[in-house]
Structure formats: structure tokens, C-alpha cells
Design an enzyme around this catalytic site. Structure first.
Site, short mmCIF file in Angstrom:
data_model
loop_
_atom_site.label_atom_id
_atom_site.label_comp_id
_atom_site.label_asym_id
_atom_site.label_seq_id
_atom_site.Cartn_x
_atom_site.Cartn_y
_atom_site.Cartn_z
N TYR A 195 -1.63 -0.73 11.05
CA TYR A 195 -1.91 -1.39 9.77
C TYR A 195 -0.75 -1.19 8.80
CZ TYR A 195 -3.41 -1.59 4.90
OH TYR A 195 -3.45 -1.85 3.55
N LYS A 206 2.02 -3.82 7.12
CA LYS A 206 2.20 -4.01 5.67
C LYS A 206 3.67 -3.79 5.29
CE LYS A 206 -0.45 -4.81 2.93
NZ LYS A 206 -0.96 -6.11 2.43
N THR A 264 0.81 -1.21 0.00
CA THR A 264 0.00 0.00 0.00
C THR A 264 0.85 1.27 0.00
OG1 THR A 264 -1.48 1.27 1.44
CG2 THR A 264 -0.14 -0.36 2.52
N ASP A 265 0.27 2.34 -0.51
CA ASP A 265 0.97 3.64 -0.48
C ASP A 265 1.14 4.14 0.96
OD1 ASP A 265 -1.66 4.41 0.09
OD2 ASP A 265 -1.76 5.98 -1.42
N GLU A 266 0.40 3.53 1.90
CA GLU A 266 0.50 3.97 3.30
C GLU A 266 1.86 3.69 3.92
OE1 GLU A 266 -2.51 3.44 6.12
OE2 GLU A 266 -4.16 3.61 4.71
#
Ligand code: NAD
Ligand code: DAU
Length: 339
Positions: free
Chosen positions: A147, A151, A123-125
Site C-alpha cells: 500500500y 502511494k 500518507t505518512d506511511e
């Protein structure tokens, strides 16, 4: 590849990937391994030809189950995850078990097999909050919630299996994804379904956090490009190139549904709420990929899908979700303001 394993294939993006793969690769068989957690849903695969895929209910953190699912597979696309930031703030154990432990179990089972390509969906997160400019794949990894930290840990483990054992691992980092079959804890389906029912839309903080919106079909085509053409050991950003403040998106949903802006309620912010995500996907574009779905059209079609498919989300909202909503939003909504 004749047969591939898709983990988390009964979730939102995973089911979209199964759907587009069956459409685009008529000779390919898919094994779907999914635990069917609260967000996994066989209704997401209901319209697909059951002869084209095999469904196995099981945990990616169960070596025996993963070993069985991998029999005869030439590739793996790994979606299975705990995916909701708010839930990770209430307790991160499941996130560590699945998003980190699950990657370890999957890769250790795949290690002895002749797997041509393994894609880890990230994810871009992982880049954390990006106040200016856009992250490229070499930008620092600074996740800011449990979260995204889980990841990032899963990704790093993947890179270690590439470096240590030469496994053919590629990674994608996608933006906020929207479209049909998204569990209604995520902002878009939550706000659309609440608005349909004339219920409040709980907007966090000042509503000015920015997300980059990527249609699920574009996300799946980006994943497909990286799966088939990406270089092992590399990560690729998948951007929608549609950065919008949450308030903009909220007003657009209300306007498409013909509902009043008085439904918007400003509520207590998410703890540590990342202000902005922004990624640059030039690296993926060099492989020939580009997003195809225009944002205005994509949002319009998505709102329409939830209007026409109440059978899908009403079932969910009347189940486990009800208790979650009450717990997470009741106090927030009681203390909310209209501006
Ligand atoms: P989702 O919550 O809709 O689906 C997750 C799926 O994984 C569910 O079907 C669930 O049952 C399954 N699952 C969970 N734990 C499992 C386990 N231990 N074993 C087997 N299956 C398990 O999530 P999503 O939004 O479709 O996200 C899919 C992937 O894409 C995740 O890896 C997520 O981190 C990533 N991602 C999501 C977005 C987004 O905006 N939704 C953006 C970028 C990346
Ligand atoms: O950026 C990719 C990520 O996008 C994925 O990795 C995650 O799996 C996915 O859940 C999503 O994370 P976000 O936290 O950005 O998505 P969410 O839909 O929860 O929130 C989007 C924005 O809307 C965010 O700024 C918080 C805000 N929001 C969300 C909810 C649920 C609200 O204002 N009110 C809400 O009730």
C-alpha cells in the site's frame, strides 16, 4: 475556485472533505468522481445538499470518465485509492492500478486543461517505520508495504508531472485519520463496533505499535490549506500530534464504552508491521494551519458517533465485510491469547 473535482469523495476522508468544503465555501460546486469500491459509500454523502455537488460513478483509471468529470473544473483534490494495508498484503494489483495508474490517468487528462491546483493526498506511511524522531518532508521515502509503496509511487509520478510539464501539483502526507464514516476494516471503527457487540478486539502483535492520530476534520483543513496556499512541487506533512500505542487506544475505546478489557485478544501480527509513524508538520504550520481537535474529545465524540449511527456500520458489517473478516481474522482469533 468555482468548481473542483474531488476523487474518492464517497470514501471516509473524501466525504469529510466534501462536507467541510460545502460548509466553508458556499459558492463552490464539487464534482465527486468515485468508483464505489467496497469502501465507497453514498451513505457518506447522504446528509449533504445534492444541488451543491455532482456525483459521477467511475474509475480514476478510465481516461474518458476522468475527462468528462474534469469539464469546467479549476482544481483537483485526489483522494481515490485502495487504502487498507492488510488488503495490500493479500494482493497488490488493485493498489498499483488505482494508486499509481490512477494518478497517471488523472494527470495526463488534466495536462491539457487550465487547472489551477492539483492536490495528491498521500500518507505518512511513505516514510516507513520511524523508530526515533519525526520525519520532515525531505526525509527518505522508504515505504515497507505494498500500500505505502503504491502511494509513494503515485507521489513520485506527481512530482515528475510538476518537473516535466510544470503542472501545479502539491502533495499532503497525513497521519492515521479517525472520525465518522470510516470503513470498519480500519482499527478504530473495527474495535468500536466489535466492542459494542461484545466481540473480541484483535490486537496485532504486542499492541505497542505507535500511530499518530489525526481527526478527519483536521486532516481536511490541512488539505484545504495546502490546496489553496501550498507551493507547487512541494509536499506537506499533516500530523495530529497524538502519538499513542495501539493498546492505549484499545483500552480507551473499551473504557468509553464501559466494556471489559477481557475483550482484547492478542493475535498474529501483520507481516512487516511498521512499528511507529511520526511526522513533523512545521512546514504546514508556517502556512497558518494547526490541528484543532483535542485527542481525548475527538475519540469520545467518535465513539459516540458509532454508538448513535449503527444504521451506517451494521449494513457494511453484514455485507462484503463479513467474508473478509472471516478470512482475515478467524484463524488469528482461534490462536489468540489474552496477553
Ligand atoms: P477509503 O478507502 O475510505 O476511500 C477511498 C475511496 O476511493 C472510496 O470511496 C473508493 O470507492 C474510491 N476509489 C477506490 N478506487 C477508485 C478508483 N479506481 N476510481 C475511483 N474511485 C476509487 O479511504 P480513506 O481512508 O478515505 O483514504 C482517502 C485517501 O487518503 C487515500 O488516498 C489514502 O491513501 C489517504 N490517507 C488515508 C489516511 C487514513 O488514515 N485513512 C491517512 C493518510 C492518507
Ligand atoms: O498512517 C496513515 C495510514 O493509516 C493511511 O495511509 C492508511 O490508508 C490507513 O489505513 C492507516 O493505515 P494503518 O495500517 O496504520 O491503519 P489500520 O487502522 O489498519 O491499523 C492501525 C494500527 O492498528 C496498526 O498498527 C495495525 C493495528 N491493528 C489494525 C487492525 C485492522 C490491529 O492491531 N488490529 C487490527 O485488526
Amino acid at each position: 475556485m468555482q468548481k473542483i473535482l474531488v476523487t474518492g469523495g464517497a470514501g471516509f476522508i473524501g466525504s469529510g472533505f466534501v462536507r467541510t468544503q460545502l460548509r466553508d465555501y458556499p459558492d463552490q460546486h464539487i464534482v465527486v468522481l468515485d468508483k464505489l469500491t467496497y469502501s465507497g459509500n453514498l451513505d457518506n454523502l447522504k446528509d449533504l445538499d445534492q444541488n451543491r455537488y455532482t456525483f459521477i460513478q467511475g474509475d480514476v483509471n478510465d481516461p474518458e470518465c476522468v475527462g468528462k468529470a474534469l469539464e469546467g473544473c479549476e482544481g483537483i483534490v485526489h483522494f481515490a485509492a485502495e487504502s487498507h494495508v492488510d488488503r495490500s498484503l493479500s494482493g497488490a494489483s488493485d493498489f498499483i492500478d488505482t494508486n499509481v495508474g490512477g494518478v497517471n490517468t488523472l494527470l495526463s487528462q488534466a495536462r491539457e486543461l487550465d487547472i489551477k491546483r492539483i492536490l495528491l493526498v498521500s500518507t505518512d506511511e511513505v516514510y516507513g517505520s520511524v523508530l526515533e524522531g519525526s520525519s520532515v518532508e525531505d526525509s527518505p521515502i522508504v515505504p515497507r508495504n505494498p500500500y505505502s509503496a503504491s502511494k509513494a509511487a503515485g507521489e513520485l509520478l506527481g512530482v515528475s508531472y510538476f518537473e516535466s510539464f510544470g503542472m501545479p501539483i502539491v502533495i499532503t502526507r497525513g497521519s492515521n485519520t479517525y472520525g465518522p464514516y470510516q470503513y470498519p476494516e480500519k482499527v478504530l471503527p473495527l474495535f468500536i463496533s466489535n466492542a459494542i457487540d461484545n466481540e473480541a478486539l484483535p490486537l496485532y502483535g504486542d499492541g505497542k505499535n505507535v500511530r499518530d492520530w489525526l481527526h478527519v476534520e483536521d486532516h481536511c483543513s490541512g488539505i484545504d490549506f495546502v490546496f489553496r496556499k501550498g507551493e507547487p512541487g512541494q509536499a506537506y506533512n499533516i500530523a495530529g500530534e497524538n502519538e499513542r500505542e495501539n493498546i492505549f487506544l484499545t483500552k480507551r475505546i473499551l473504557s468509553l464504552l464501559g466494556k471489559p478489557e477481557s475483550l482484547i485478544r492478542y493475535v498474529e501480527d501483520r507481516t512487516g508491521h511498521d512499528r511507529r509513524y511520526s511526522i513533523d508538520s512545521s512546514k504546514l504550520k508556517k502556512l497558518g494551519w494547526a490541528p484543532k481537535i483535542d485527542f481525548d474529545e475527538g475519540i469520545k465524540l467518535t465513539v459516540q458517533w458509532y454508538q448513535e449511527n449503527e444504521w451506517w456500520w451494521r449494513k457494511i458489517k453484514s455485507g462484503e465485510f463479513k467474508a473478509y473478516y472471516e478470512e482475515h481474522y478467524r484463524k488469528r482469533l482461534e490462536e489468540s491469547t489474552s496477553e
